[in-house]
Design an enzyme around this catalytic site. Structure first.
Site, PDB file in Angstrom:
ATOM      1  N   GLU A 130       0.726  -1.204  -0.020  1.00 51.09           N
ATOM      2  CA  GLU A 130      -0.033   0.001  -0.104  1.00 51.09           C
ATOM      3  C   GLU A 130       1.076   1.405   0.159  1.00 51.09           C
ATOM      4  O   GLU A 130       1.931   1.260   0.531  1.00 51.09           O
ATOM      5  CB  GLU A 130      -0.917  -0.043   1.130  1.00 51.09           C
ATOM      6  CG  GLU A 130      -1.991  -0.885   1.130  1.00 51.09           C
ATOM      7  CD  GLU A 130      -2.931  -0.554  -0.083  1.00 51.09           C
ATOM      8  OE1 GLU A 130      -3.315   0.703  -0.296  1.00 51.09           O
ATOM      9  OE2 GLU A 130      -3.442  -1.579  -0.958  1.00 51.09           O
ATOM     10  N   GLU A 232      -7.778  -5.457 -10.470  1.00 48.70           N
ATOM     11  CA  GLU A 232      -7.523  -6.437  -9.429  1.00 48.70           C
ATOM     12  C   GLU A 232      -8.584  -6.499  -8.636  1.00 48.70           C
ATOM     13  O   GLU A 232      -9.111  -7.744  -8.138  1.00 48.70           O
ATOM     14  CB  GLU A 232      -6.052  -5.877  -8.721  1.00 48.70           C
ATOM     15  CG  GLU A 232      -5.638  -6.859  -7.671  1.00 48.70           C
ATOM     16  CD  GLU A 232      -4.410  -6.737  -7.013  1.00 48.70           C
ATOM     17  OE1 GLU A 232      -3.458  -5.622  -7.409  1.00 48.70           O
ATOM     18  OE2 GLU A 232      -4.069  -7.406  -6.189  1.00 48.70           O
ATOM     19  N   GLN A 269     -37.384 -24.391  10.208  1.00 45.14           N
ATOM     20  CA  GLN A 269     -37.320 -22.772   9.683  1.00 45.14           C
ATOM     21  C   GLN A 269     -36.289 -22.149   9.568  1.00 45.14           C
ATOM     22  O   GLN A 269     -35.927 -21.207   8.859  1.00 45.14           O
ATOM     23  CB  GLN A 269     -38.726 -21.958  10.551  1.00 45.14           C
ATOM     24  CG  GLN A 269     -39.109 -20.698   9.861  1.00 45.14           C
ATOM     25  CD  GLN A 269     -39.828 -19.980  10.714  1.00 45.14           C
ATOM     26  OE1 GLN A 269     -39.603 -19.490  11.862  1.00 45.14           O
ATOM     27  NE2 GLN A 269     -41.241 -19.483  10.022  1.00 45.14           N
ATOM     28  N   GLY A 354      -5.521  -4.857  -1.341  1.00 45.49           N
ATOM     29  CA  GLY A 354      -6.036  -3.709  -0.424  1.00 45.49           C
ATOM     30  C   GLY A 354      -7.117  -4.121   0.574  1.00 45.49           C
ATOM     31  O   GLY A 354      -8.084  -4.675   0.181  1.00 45.49           O
TER      32      GLY A 354
HETATM   33  C1  LIG Z   1      -2.484 -15.049   0.992  1.00 51.59           C
HETATM   34  C2  LIG Z   1      -1.808 -13.601   0.575  1.00 51.59           C
HETATM   35  C3  LIG Z   1      -1.554 -13.274  -0.575  1.00 51.59           C
HETATM   36  C4  LIG Z   1      -0.769 -12.114  -1.128  1.00 51.59           C
HETATM   37  N1  LIG Z   1      -0.409 -11.754  -2.374  1.00 51.59           N
HETATM   38  C5  LIG Z   1       0.034 -10.536  -2.610  1.00 51.59           C
HETATM   39  C6  LIG Z   1       0.614 -10.338  -3.793  1.00 51.59           C
HETATM   40  O1  LIG Z   1       0.724 -11.230  -4.725  1.00 51.59           O
HETATM   41  N2  LIG Z   1       1.361  -9.075  -3.977  1.00 51.59           N
HETATM   42  C7  LIG Z   1       1.707  -8.052  -3.121  1.00 51.59           C
HETATM   43  O2  LIG Z   1       2.169  -7.431  -3.466  1.00 51.59           O
HETATM   44  N3  LIG Z   1       0.704  -8.345  -2.003  1.00 51.59           N
HETATM   45  C8  LIG Z   1       0.263  -9.474  -1.562  1.00 51.59           C
HETATM   46  N4  LIG Z   1      -0.263  -9.773  -0.119  1.00 51.59           N
HETATM   47  C9  LIG Z   1      -0.167  -8.795   0.586  1.00 51.59           C
HETATM   48  C10 LIG Z   1      -1.540  -7.905   1.031  1.00 51.59           C
HETATM   49  O3  LIG Z   1      -1.958  -7.315  -0.142  1.00 51.59           O
HETATM   50  C11 LIG Z   1      -1.322  -7.310   2.291  1.00 51.59           C
HETATM   51  O4  LIG Z   1      -1.396  -8.082   3.071  1.00 51.59           O
HETATM   52  C12 LIG Z   1      -2.519  -6.221   2.417  1.00 51.59           C
HETATM   53  O5  LIG Z   1      -2.350  -5.169   1.554  1.00 51.59           O
HETATM   54  C13 LIG Z   1      -2.506  -5.637   3.940  1.00 51.59           C
HETATM   55  O6  LIG Z   1      -1.166  -5.088   4.211  1.00 51.59           O
HETATM   56  P1  LIG Z   1      -0.491  -5.671   5.526  1.00 51.59           P
HETATM   57  O7  LIG Z   1      -0.369  -6.969   5.679  1.00 51.59           O
HETATM   58  O8  LIG Z   1       0.892  -5.009   5.484  1.00 51.59           O
HETATM   59  O9  LIG Z   1      -1.256  -5.135   6.689  1.00 51.59           O
HETATM   60  P2  LIG Z   1      -1.256  -3.661   7.603  1.00 51.59           P
HETATM   61  O10 LIG Z   1      -0.949  -2.586   6.714  1.00 51.59           O
HETATM   62  O11 LIG Z   1      -0.111  -3.848   8.588  1.00 51.59           O
HETATM   63  O12 LIG Z   1      -2.697  -3.635   8.119  1.00 51.59           O
HETATM   64  C14 LIG Z   1      -2.814  -4.204   9.308  1.00 51.59           C
HETATM   65  C15 LIG Z   1      -4.348  -3.788   9.667  1.00 51.59           C
HETATM   66  O13 LIG Z   1      -4.553  -2.168   9.981  1.00 51.59           O
HETATM   67  C16 LIG Z   1      -5.260  -1.645   9.007  1.00 51.59           C
HETATM   68  N5  LIG Z   1      -4.862  -0.600   8.355  1.00 51.59           N
HETATM   69  C17 LIG Z   1      -3.810  -0.545   7.947  1.00 51.59           C
HETATM   70  N6  LIG Z   1      -3.739   1.144   7.400  1.00 51.59           N
HETATM   71  C18 LIG Z   1      -4.803   1.607   7.745  1.00 51.59           C
HETATM   72  C19 LIG Z   1      -5.494   2.889   7.471  1.00 51.59           C
HETATM   73  N7  LIG Z   1      -4.853   3.613   6.822  1.00 51.59           N
HETATM   74  N8  LIG Z   1      -6.525   3.009   7.953  1.00 51.59           N
HETATM   75  C20 LIG Z   1      -7.489   1.920   8.515  1.00 51.59           C
HETATM   76  N9  LIG Z   1      -7.068   0.523   8.894  1.00 51.59           N
HETATM   77  C21 LIG Z   1      -5.786   0.500   8.354  1.00 51.59           C
HETATM   78  C22 LIG Z   1      -5.472  -2.810   7.807  1.00 51.59           C
HETATM   79  O14 LIG Z   1      -6.680  -2.556   7.126  1.00 51.59           O
HETATM   80  C23 LIG Z   1      -5.272  -4.021   8.728  1.00 51.59           C
HETATM   81  O15 LIG Z   1      -6.826  -4.535   9.115  1.00 51.59           O
HETATM   82  C24 LIG Z   1      -0.759 -11.115  -0.034  1.00 51.59           C
HETATM   83  C25 LIG Z   1      -1.539 -11.261   1.200  1.00 51.59           C
HETATM   84  C26 LIG Z   1      -1.828 -12.440   1.724  1.00 51.59           C
HETATM   85  C27 LIG Z   1      -2.276 -12.780   3.103  1.00 51.59           C
END
Ligand SMILES: Cc1cc2nc3c(=O)[nH]c(=O)nc-3n(C[C@H](O)[C@H](O)[C@H](O)COP(=O)(O)OP(=O)(O)OC[C@H]3O[C@@H](n4cnc5c(N)ncnc54)[C@H](O)[C@@H]3O)c2cc1C
Length: 367
Positions: A130, A232, A269, A354
């Site tokens: 992100e 996507e 039900q 996202g």
């Molecule tokens: C099975 C799997 C496959 C994936 N494949 C890919 C891939 O092919 N390519 C790729 O690039 N990524 C991939 N990802 C990564 C995925 O896109 C990220 O896990 C996702 O974007 C969330 O980022 P993060 O894990 O860093 O969580 P974090 O950003 O650490 O977020 C943690 C929590 O905080 C919340 N949060 C964060 N920022 C905010 C905000 N500004 N406001 C409110 N809430 C917020 C989030 O919603 C979440 O609930 C994959 C992830 C998984 C689990």
């Protein structure tokens, strides 16, 4: 799997025929391999070339670059058929990478990579985070779908560390074969989607030729990502609805077969009402996603609506699947029942592409 007598308007005769081909291929080639794919945490390498031969890769990429020459309707069909069969195969990621190349690549880049991707000889992965998190070419580390098999990684990299925020981000295509410093980490042990290859990728002092930059200049990565994320997110929404419809279908069959207190579960039900609610929600989802597909096909799907579809439909996917699992009772918790796998597989839909919280932030920006 349409609800009631409804049929999606984007499904014409050509798309209907394509669906029959995809269904036959998936049932014959992929469904029997699922246990093995789950065990090895990813599909067989040969699955990619088989999919290429069957014409289910890059279906909406022009024929001159080796693609199917279709539209997003063909991609939607592939996504739906995989979801309906309970198969996890990263073809949507392949398409997403292809569309980055198609939209921003030079003629040379398109001709070098797209035909090989369409044949399944080159597997694509996408590595971005992100915007707020940023990413650095040196030492970026994240979980990436198709990571283990990827020969081509579309990487969001901070190419100008001096520029604050999103302006210094560029998209770079990394050809991983034999690349010094590139390393695939362990295959991650996930809650669900066990047949999908998800790995950490490491880029330690990796050097990429300037010719692999996507777009005319550095620093365009953020706007490129924002433009393409609609594709996507729509893809995630399409699979969310297909899974919700499948959950209702398998549960309907189950509650007719299983009896308690001397009568089939469907005669209670509560069972009928819960299933009626799930069927209604799945149908509302179907109508919404169909409208998004139609708008996308007309070049009119905006990022806010795509964010709404991604957030709302994956939230409902999880609710419907959870309710359907409940209606199965204890058997619903056994992985031999499809609903159990749907339940574990669904959860991530609210996180990746996202997170749904980020989707709400985007939607809120439009208020
Ligand atoms: C099975 C799997 C496959 C994936 N494949 C890919 C891939 O092919 N390519 C790729 O690039 N990524 C991939 N990802 C990564 C995925 O896109 C990220 O896990 C996702 O974007 C969330 O980022 P993060 O894990 O860093 O969580 P974090 O950003 O650490 O977020 C943690 C929590 O905080 C919340 N949060 C964060 N920022 C905010 C905000 N500004 N406001 C409110 N809430 C917020 C989030 O919603 C979440 O609930 C994959 C992830 C998984 C689990």
């Amino acid at each position: 799997m349409p609800s009631c007598a409804y049929e999606s308007r984007w499904v014409n005769d050509d798309v209907r025929m394509f669906r029959a081909t995809v269904r036959q291929f998936v049932q014959k080639e992929f469904v029997p391999a699922q246990d093995r794919w789950r065990e090895q945490h990813g599909c067989d390498a040969t699955a990619w070339t088989a999919a290429g031969r069957a014409g289910i890769l890059l279906t909406d990429v022009p024929e001159e670059y080796g693609g199917g020459g279709g539209t997003f309707a063909h991609e939607a069909v592939v996504l739906e058929e995989l979801a309906l069969a309970g198969v996890h195969f990263g073809s949507v990621i392949q398409s997403i990478v292809a569309h980055y190349i198609l939209a921003y690549g030079s003629e040379e880049q398109k001709r070098a990579w797209l035909p090989r991707m369409a044949r399944g000889e080159l597997v694509g992965a996408i590595a971005m985070s992100e915007p707020a998190a940023g990413s650095d070419l040196q030492g970026i580390q994240t979980f990436i779908t198709n990571g283990g098999q990827a020969g081509l990684v579309c990487l969001a990299a901070k190419t100008d560390p001096k520029v604050m925020g999103v302006k210094g981000i560029s998209l770079v295509v990394v050809e991983t074969s034999g690349l010094p410093g590139y390393r695939v980490g362990r295959s991650l042990d996930k809650v669900g989607m066990h047949a999908q290859d998800t790995c950490e990728l490491f880029f330690d002092d990796v050097r990429v030729p300037l010719a692999n930059l996507l777009g005319p200049a550095e620093g365009k990565g953020f706007s490129q990502m924002m433009d393409r994320l609609v594709y996507e997110r729509l893809g995630v929404a399409v699979s969310a609805v297909a899974v919700a419809e499948r959950a209702v279908a398998v549960t309907r069959s189950y509650v007719k077969e299983r009896s308690a207190f001397g009568k089939p579960l469907i005669d209670f039900q509560n069972t009928r009402f819960k299933l009626a609610e799930c069927k209604t929600a799945a149908h509302v989802g179907r109508v919404f996603v169909d409208s998004c597909i139609e708008r996308f096909l007309a070049g009119q799907l905006d990022d806010i609506t795509a964010a709404m579809a991604k957030y709302w439909l994956t939230d409902w996917q999880c609710r419907i699947v959870d309710e359907c699992l409940q209606l199965h009772g204890g058997y619903g918790y056994m992985t031999e029942y499809p609903i159990a796998r749907m339940w574990t597989d669904s959860r991530v839909q609210r996180i990746y592409a996202g997170s749904n919280e980020i989707m709400k932030e985007l939607i809120a920006c439009s208020l």
